[in-house]
Structures are given as structure tokens and as C-alpha cells.
Design a protein around this motif. Structure first.
Motif, PDB file in Angstrom:
ATOM      1  N   MET A   1       0.792  -1.216  -0.080  1.00 37.37           N
ATOM      2  CA  MET A   1       0.040  -0.036   0.075  1.00 37.37           C
ATOM      3  C   MET A   1       0.868   1.202   0.008  1.00 37.37           C
ATOM      4  N   THR A   2       0.612   2.307  -0.823  1.00 41.99           N
ATOM      5  CA  THR A   2       1.465   3.346  -1.158  1.00 41.99           C
ATOM      6  C   THR A   2       0.871   4.811  -0.584  1.00 41.99           C
ATOM      7  N   ALA A   3      -0.502   4.531  -0.086  1.00 46.32           N
ATOM      8  CA  ALA A   3      -1.308   5.709   0.321  1.00 46.32           C
ATOM      9  C   ALA A   3      -0.525   5.963   1.782  1.00 46.32           C
ATOM     10  N   LYS A   4      -0.598   7.263   2.144  1.00 48.30           N
ATOM     11  CA  LYS A   4      -0.291   7.761   3.618  1.00 48.30           C
ATOM     12  C   LYS A   4      -1.217   8.762   4.149  1.00 48.30           C
ATOM     13  N   ALA A   5      -1.196   8.739   5.450  1.00 46.68           N
ATOM     14  CA  ALA A   5      -1.963   9.641   6.113  1.00 46.68           C
ATOM     15  C   ALA A   5      -1.351  10.087   7.592  1.00 46.68           C
ATOM     16  N   ASP A   6      -1.663  11.043   8.141  1.00 45.01           N
ATOM     17  CA  ASP A   6      -1.120  11.597   9.194  1.00 45.01           C
ATOM     18  C   ASP A   6      -1.662  11.008  10.445  1.00 45.01           C
ATOM     19  N   ALA A   7      -1.430  11.194  11.515  1.00 48.24           N
ATOM     20  CA  ALA A   7      -2.031  10.572  12.620  1.00 48.24           C
ATOM     21  C   ALA A   7      -3.513  10.667  12.839  1.00 48.24           C
ATOM     22  N   ALA A   8      -4.153  11.892  12.476  1.00 48.71           N
ATOM     23  CA  ALA A   8      -5.523  12.192  12.539  1.00 48.71           C
ATOM     24  C   ALA A   8      -6.145  11.529  11.420  1.00 48.71           C
ATOM     25  N   GLY A   9      -5.702  11.165  10.309  1.00 48.42           N
ATOM     26  CA  GLY A   9      -5.964  10.338   9.180  1.00 48.42           C
ATOM     27  C   GLY A   9      -6.124   8.987   9.491  1.00 48.42           C
ATOM     28  N   TRP A  10      -4.986   8.345  10.164  1.00 53.22           N
ATOM     29  CA  TRP A  10      -5.202   7.135  10.703  1.00 53.22           C
ATOM     30  C   TRP A  10      -6.182   6.933  11.570  1.00 53.22           C
ATOM     31  N   ALA A  11      -6.432   7.919  12.588  1.00 52.47           N
ATOM     32  CA  ALA A  11      -7.321   7.652  13.597  1.00 52.47           C
ATOM     33  C   ALA A  11      -8.984   7.492  12.871  1.00 52.47           C
ATOM     34  N   ARG A  12      -8.946   8.309  11.773  1.00 54.97           N
ATOM     35  CA  ARG A  12     -10.385   8.320  11.002  1.00 54.97           C
ATOM     36  C   ARG A  12     -10.403   7.200  10.285  1.00 54.97           C
ATOM     37  N   LEU A  13      -9.354   6.464   9.882  1.00 55.22           N
ATOM     38  CA  LEU A  13      -9.548   5.212   9.125  1.00 55.22           C
ATOM     39  C   LEU A  13      -9.980   4.041   9.838  1.00 55.22           C
ATOM     40  N   ILE A  14      -9.283   3.893  11.055  1.00 58.46           N
ATOM     41  CA  ILE A  14      -9.375   3.120  12.291  1.00 58.46           C
ATOM     42  C   ILE A  14     -10.874   3.039  12.829  1.00 58.46           C
ATOM     43  N   LEU A  15     -11.384   4.261  12.994  1.00 57.58           N
ATOM     44  CA  LEU A  15     -12.641   4.366  13.538  1.00 57.58           C
ATOM     45  C   LEU A  15     -13.616   4.031  12.510  1.00 57.58           C
ATOM     46  N   ARG A  16     -13.528   4.665  11.277  1.00 53.96           N
ATOM     47  CA  ARG A  16     -14.573   3.905  10.216  1.00 53.96           C
ATOM     48  C   ARG A  16     -14.593   2.718   9.892  1.00 53.96           C
ATOM     49  N   ALA A  17     -13.215   2.091   9.817  1.00 50.50           N
ATOM     50  CA  ALA A  17     -13.190   0.454   9.705  1.00 50.50           C
ATOM     51  C   ALA A  17     -13.870  -0.153  10.718  1.00 50.50           C
ATOM     52  N   ALA A  18     -13.834   0.433  11.848  1.00 49.00           N
ATOM     53  CA  ALA A  18     -14.219  -0.366  13.112  1.00 49.00           C
ATOM     54  C   ALA A  18     -15.912  -0.445  13.077  1.00 49.00           C
ATOM     55  N   LEU A  19     -16.251   0.846  12.826  1.00 52.34           N
ATOM     56  CA  LEU A  19     -17.889   1.176  12.468  1.00 52.34           C
ATOM     57  C   LEU A  19     -18.354   0.298  11.486  1.00 52.34           C
ATOM     58  N   LEU A 206     -11.551   6.713   3.309  1.00 49.26           N
ATOM     59  CA  LEU A 206     -11.476   6.581   4.703  1.00 49.26           C
ATOM     60  C   LEU A 206     -11.006   7.246   5.738  1.00 49.26           C
ATOM     61  N   SER A 207      -9.737   7.706   5.145  1.00 53.75           N
ATOM     62  CA  SER A 207      -8.748   8.431   6.073  1.00 53.75           C
ATOM     63  C   SER A 207      -9.136  10.103   6.012  1.00 53.75           C
ATOM     64  N   ARG A 208      -9.966  10.325   4.915  1.00 51.32           N
ATOM     65  CA  ARG A 208     -10.269  11.843   4.696  1.00 51.32           C
ATOM     66  C   ARG A 208     -11.243  12.500   5.676  1.00 51.32           C
ATOM     67  N   ARG A 209     -10.818  13.672   5.953  1.00 52.70           N
ATOM     68  CA  ARG A 209     -11.449  14.504   6.993  1.00 52.70           C
ATOM     69  C   ARG A 209     -12.611  14.994   6.431  1.00 52.70           C
ATOM     70  N   GLY A 210     -13.713  14.951   7.466  1.00 49.18           N
ATOM     71  CA  GLY A 210     -15.165  15.743   6.928  1.00 49.18           C
ATOM     72  C   GLY A 210     -15.968  14.738   6.059  1.00 49.18           C
ATOM     73  N   SER A 211     -17.038  15.354   5.843  1.00 52.59           N
ATOM     74  CA  SER A 211     -18.075  14.760   5.001  1.00 52.59           C
ATOM     75  C   SER A 211     -17.747  15.557   3.730  1.00 52.59           C
ATOM     76  N   PHE A 212     -18.806  15.032   2.776  1.00 50.47           N
ATOM     77  CA  PHE A 212     -18.914  15.681   1.243  1.00 50.47           C
ATOM     78  C   PHE A 212     -20.253  15.075   0.917  1.00 50.47           C
ATOM     79  N   PRO A 213     -20.809  16.012   0.001  1.00 56.56           N
ATOM     80  CA  PRO A 213     -22.384  15.880  -0.479  1.00 56.56           C
ATOM     81  C   PRO A 213     -22.025  15.108  -1.949  1.00 56.56           C
ATOM     82  N   VAL A 214     -23.048  14.012  -2.112  1.00 55.52           N
ATOM     83  CA  VAL A 214     -23.341  13.505  -3.083  1.00 55.52           C
ATOM     84  C   VAL A 214     -24.801  13.439  -3.642  1.00 55.52           C
ATOM     85  N   THR A 215     -24.923  14.115  -5.020  1.00 51.54           N
ATOM     86  CA  THR A 215     -26.259  14.396  -5.271  1.00 51.54           C
ATOM     87  C   THR A 215     -26.694  13.043  -6.577  1.00 51.54           C
ATOM     88  N   VAL A 216     -27.665  12.134  -6.161  1.00 56.37           N
ATOM     89  CA  VAL A 216     -27.960  11.166  -6.993  1.00 56.37           C
ATOM     90  C   VAL A 216     -29.122  11.962  -7.749  1.00 56.37           C
TER      91      VAL A 216
END
Length: 278
Positions: A1-19, A206-216
Motif C-alpha cells: 500500500m502506497t497511501a499515506k496519512a497523518d495521525a488524525a487520518g489514521w484515527a479516522r481510518l481506524i474508527l470508520r473501519a471499526a464502525l 476512509l482517512s479523509r477529513r469531514g463529509s462531502f455531498p453526493v447528489t443522485v
């Protein structure tokens, strides 16, 4: 895996994966019970609704999706397109055969009654069309991405008529409803393009900060009988989606540079075509 994230990104990734893992465990048991009782299970759609929220999607729906006897045709940006659309209308999907063996994702796809087709199996085309017709009869709604790959949200590739073979001739009573997906300002960041590995794209989203809108955008459906042949059906669906995307973007669609051309562009960065020097 070549993707990288800072500590906050890793925390978001772990939380979302757990959820997401907890959500799977919560939905699987009831889903299997519903299926064992031969009842129509609402759990795949509920899973998709919750999963999109966990991933940061804030979905908005424009237009009304048909509820049954419908073949949805959509543009394609990301693996997120599947839970986004399914959360809006409970549809099943057509996917490449390779996805069936993918860890976790393949199993989840099967839970949502995905129909797997192999483009390499020319001899099995008739069987695959038969599977699609059976799926339409059982789940009432199927979605396909006829570009055959993902693009950047600013382009729309030619549709592959072969992917619409199930509509030639159309099963009785089936309508086609085009769907235009709009990821707004986040499109370039979310889109899975270039040579980025799927696991890297998932890591980045999954490590991205915040939310984003998607319109269908569920566009006006049409009767495929009015457009004889899969090429005509494909062309009409693409025309409607292209017009909708240009209205949404307020500018013409641009030619897709291709995944090879995007290979050196950093993920999430908009591709800027070279300027011609006169």
C-alpha cells in the motif's frame, strides 16, 4: 500500500473501519434470517445507508427512482457509487466477475444480490443474460455502469452496448432510468482514476477529513422498446446523462484523458491537460 496519512487520518481510518465492521456484524444475522424465511430482506439497503454515512457521504436525491421493473444506467466515479445508489433505491448491481472473489467486498456484493458477469467468457453470454433476467424478476431493479470503468466526474466515456445485452430485446414491462451522479467539489478527490490501487483509494477515502455531498439525479425513465436494439438504448441513456452532467457542471464535458494519462497525477488532484503552444 502506497497511501499515506497523518495521525488524525489514521484515527479516522481506524474508527470508520471499526464502525463498518460492527455494522456488518449487526446486519448479517438478520439478513440471513430474512433470507432463510424466504422474505425480502431490507438489511442490505439499511447497511448501504449506514455505510455511506460512515464513509462521509451525505446523500441527496433529485427525482424519483422507479421502484420495480427498472434497469438503472449510471455514470461511474468510485466504488462509493454502489452504496450511494443502493442506499437511495435498494437496487442490485451488475459487476465484473473478478469482484466476486475480492475479500469482504465480494461477500458484501453477494449479500446485495450482485450479478457477476465475465467479459472474457464469450461462450457464456447467453447464460449471463439469463441470470440478469432472473435477477430482474427477483429483485425488480438492477443498476449497471456502462462506461465499463471509472472516470473523473468531468467526463463521460462512450457506453458499451454489450453491457446492455439483457435489454435486447427488453424483458416485458422493463423501463430504463438514467442516473447522473454528482460528487460536487469532492469529485476530483474521491474519483478512482489513474493506476491507483483499490486498497489505496479506499484508504484515502476512509482517512479523509469531514463529509462531502453526493447528489443522485434520477432522470426521466424511458421505454427501451422505443429505441430498438442495445446500441440505440445505450446511446439514448448516455445522451440523457451527458445533458444532465453538463447542466450540473454548467460547462461542457471534457474528453477523459484515460487512466494511463492520469498515472502520474497525485490522487485527488485535478488533471490539467497540457496547453498547446502556437
Amino acid at each position: 500500500m502506497t497511501a499515506k496519512a497523518d495521525a488524525a487520518g489514521w484515527a479516522r481510518l481506524i474508527l470508520r473501519a471499526a464502525l463498518l465492521a460492527g455494522l456488518i456484524l449487526a446486519c448479517v444475522g438478520p439478513h440471513l434470517l430474512w433470507r432463510g424465511l424466504r422474505l425480502s430482506s431490507p438489511w442490505p439497503r439499511w447497511f448501504m445507508i449506514a455505510a455511506t454515512r460512515i464513509c462521509g457521504v451525505r446523500r441527496r436525491t433529485v427525482g424519483a427512482p422507479l421502484r420495480r421493473d427498472v434497469f438503472f444506467v449510471a455514470n461511474h466515479l468510485s466504488w462509493l457509487d454502489i452504496p450511494v445508489i443502493a442506499s437511495a433505491n435498494g437496487t442490485a448491481f451488475i459487476a465484473k466477475a473478478e469482484l466476486a472473489n475480492a475479500p469482504v467486498v465480494g461477500w458484501l456484493a453477494k449479500m446485495n444480490r450482485t450479478v457477476f458477469v465475465s467479459r472474457a467468457d464469450r461462450m457464456g453470454v447467453a447464460d449471463q443474460i439469463g441470470q440478469l433476467r432472473e435477477a430482474l424478476a427477483e429483485v425488480w431493479a438492477i443498476t449497471i455502469f456502462p462506461e465499463g470503468t471509472t472516470t473523473d466526474g468531468l467526463s463521460l466515456l462512450p457506453f458499451k452496448p454489450s453491457l446492455l445485452a439483457v435489454l435486447d430485446p427488453p424483458p416485458p414491462g422493463i423501463m430504463v432510468q438514467p442516473v447522473a451522479l454528482d460528487y460536487g467539489a469532492a469529485a476530483q478527490e474521491i474519483a478512482w482514476v489513474g493506476v491507483e490501487e483499490g486498497q489505496d483509494n479506499g484508504f484515502r477515502v476512509l482517512s479523509r477529513r469531514g463529509s462531502f455531498p453526493v447528489t443522485v439525479h434520477f432522470l426521466e425513465p424511458f421505454n427501451p422498446l422505443d429505441y430498438p436494439g442495445r446500441k440505440a438504448i445505450s446511446a439514448e441513456a448516455r445522451r440523457r446523462i451527458a445533458e444532465a452532467m453538463e447542466r450540473i457542471l454548467d460547462k461542457p464535458l471534457r474528453p477523459f484523458p484515460g487512466h494511463d494519462a492520469l498515472a502520474t497525477v497525485p490522487p485527488g488532484v485535478a488533471y490539467e491537460p497540457p496547453v498547446a503552444i502556437e
